[in-house]
Design a protein around this motif. Structure first.
Motif, PDB file in Angstrom:
ATOM      1  N   PHE A  17      -4.831  -3.550  -8.586  1.00  0.00           N
ATOM      2  CA  PHE A  17      -4.646  -2.250  -7.954  1.00  0.00           C
ATOM      3  C   PHE A  17      -5.849  -1.953  -7.068  1.00  0.00           C
ATOM      4  CE2 PHE A  17      -2.221  -2.239 -11.852  1.00  0.00           C
ATOM      5  CZ  PHE A  17      -0.995  -1.699 -11.452  1.00  0.00           C
TER       6      PHE A  17
ATOM      7  N   ASP B 195       0.850  -1.185   0.000  1.00  0.00           N
ATOM      8  CA  ASP B 195       0.000   0.000   0.000  1.00  0.00           C
ATOM      9  C   ASP B 195       0.886   1.235   0.000  1.00  0.00           C
ATOM     10  OD1 ASP B 195      -2.288  -1.549   0.068  1.00  0.00           O
ATOM     11  OD2 ASP B 195      -2.315  -1.628   2.250  1.00  0.00           O
TER      12      ASP B 195
ATOM     13  N   PHE C 134      -7.938   1.074  -4.844  1.00  0.00           N
ATOM     14  CA  PHE C 134      -8.100   2.520  -4.735  1.00  0.00           C
ATOM     15  C   PHE C 134      -9.374   2.829  -3.964  1.00  0.00           C
ATOM     16  CE2 PHE C 134      -9.886   0.925  -8.660  1.00  0.00           C
ATOM     17  CZ  PHE C 134     -11.149   1.490  -8.698  1.00  0.00           C
TER      18      PHE C 134
ATOM     19  N   HIS D 100      -4.967   5.474   0.224  1.00  0.00           N
ATOM     20  CA  HIS D 100      -5.937   5.526  -0.870  1.00  0.00           C
ATOM     21  C   HIS D 100      -5.503   4.741  -2.104  1.00  0.00           C
ATOM     22  CE1 HIS D 100      -8.055   8.634   1.363  1.00  0.00           C
ATOM     23  NE2 HIS D 100      -6.898   9.268   1.507  1.00  0.00           N
ATOM     24  N   PHE D 101      -4.287   4.217  -2.123  1.00  0.00           N
ATOM     25  CA  PHE D 101      -3.835   3.499  -3.311  1.00  0.00           C
ATOM     26  C   PHE D 101      -2.829   2.409  -2.931  1.00  0.00           C
ATOM     27  CE2 PHE D 101      -0.816   2.945  -6.866  1.00  0.00           C
ATOM     28  CZ  PHE D 101      -1.713   2.489  -7.827  1.00  0.00           C
TER      29      PHE D 101
END
Length: 248
Positions: A120, A75, A122, A79-80
């Motif tokens: 991914f 991480d 998010f 947020h991503f």
């Protein structure tokens, strides 16, 4: 089947060796750790194919065993993040219809595939946050099994083959999904290539799948399996293995 039980047991056991107490949808690593491992388990997998030929259509197929794996996560912020790993899936679909002579027929096709996903994350990656998933990967079929039922279920034939040339040897895919509060994930997955190998030739040299479009799509419902620091297999995995061994 015994070989795949052993393979899945290895995957589950290996993932338990990590001291991380996280899963693919527990987004934040322990303090002081930038990369962490996690185990995953698809509790249910619904799949269909676009296959439609000679009056034969397809119906949804459900599977719950074997669909598990291990991931390595990173991480970059709250947020991503991203992950990659490997796992085993039970893929396939069901065809149903009538032959040219009017006899009802049902064909069940499935493969056990070993795959490599890259995804991914998010959104809200804090513990118990909700976030989206997007990515892709590739599956490699190993064991192919086909069951054919005619005249209802009165007549049945089946075959089982390792590394069969009837199915496509490499199956790339893309996926998108959402993880709800770090506990439950819904994911849609699509295979743009054909499930059956259109270049396959039977004993007479005929390409029996040349006109068959069989692009696979599936929806998976994933449950999190917490890793244990003592290296022992989780009770969830144990229950599944014991249940399948009794069936065998």
């Amino acid at each position: 089947m015994k070989r795949f039980l052993a393979l899945t047991a290895f995957i589950a056991s290996f993932s338990q060796l990590s001291t991380a107490q996280t899963t693919p949808t527990d987004p934040l690593p322990p303090k002081g750790s930038k990369v962490y491992t996690s185990s995953s388990l698809d509790g249910a997998l619904f799949s269909m194919s676009t296959s439609s030929y000679n009056g034969i259509t397809n119906i949804p197929r459900f599977s719950y065993f074997i669909n598990s794996g291990m991931n390595v996560n990173k991480d970059f912020s709250n947020h991503f993040g991203m992950y990659a790993g490997f796992g085993v899936k039970n893929l396939g679909y069901i065809e149903k219809g009538n032959t040219t002579s009017g006899v009802s027929i049902t064909v069940k096709r499935r493969v056990y595939a070993v795959g490599i996903p890259i995804g991914f994350k998010f959104g809200n990656l804090k513990p118990k946050g909700t976030f989206g998933l997007i990515g892709g990967g590739v599956d490699f079929p190993t064991n192919y099994k086909i069951k054919t039922f005619t005249d209802g279920r009165k007549n049945k034939t089946k075959s089982n083959e390792w590394f069969s040339k009837e199915v496509t040897p490499v199956m790339p895919y893309v996926f998108a999904g959402i993880s709800l509060k770090g506990n439950f994930t819904i994911r849609f997955q699509y295979y743009p290539g054909n499930f059956m190998n259109q270049d396959y030739k039977d004993a007479n040299g005929a390409k029996i799948y040349s006109n068959m479009e069989s692009k696979l799509a599936l929806v998976s419902l994933s449950f999190n399996v917490k890793n244990k620091s003592d290296g022992k297999m989780s009770q969830t995995f144990k229950a599944i293995f014991h249940h399948e061994k009794k069936k065998a």
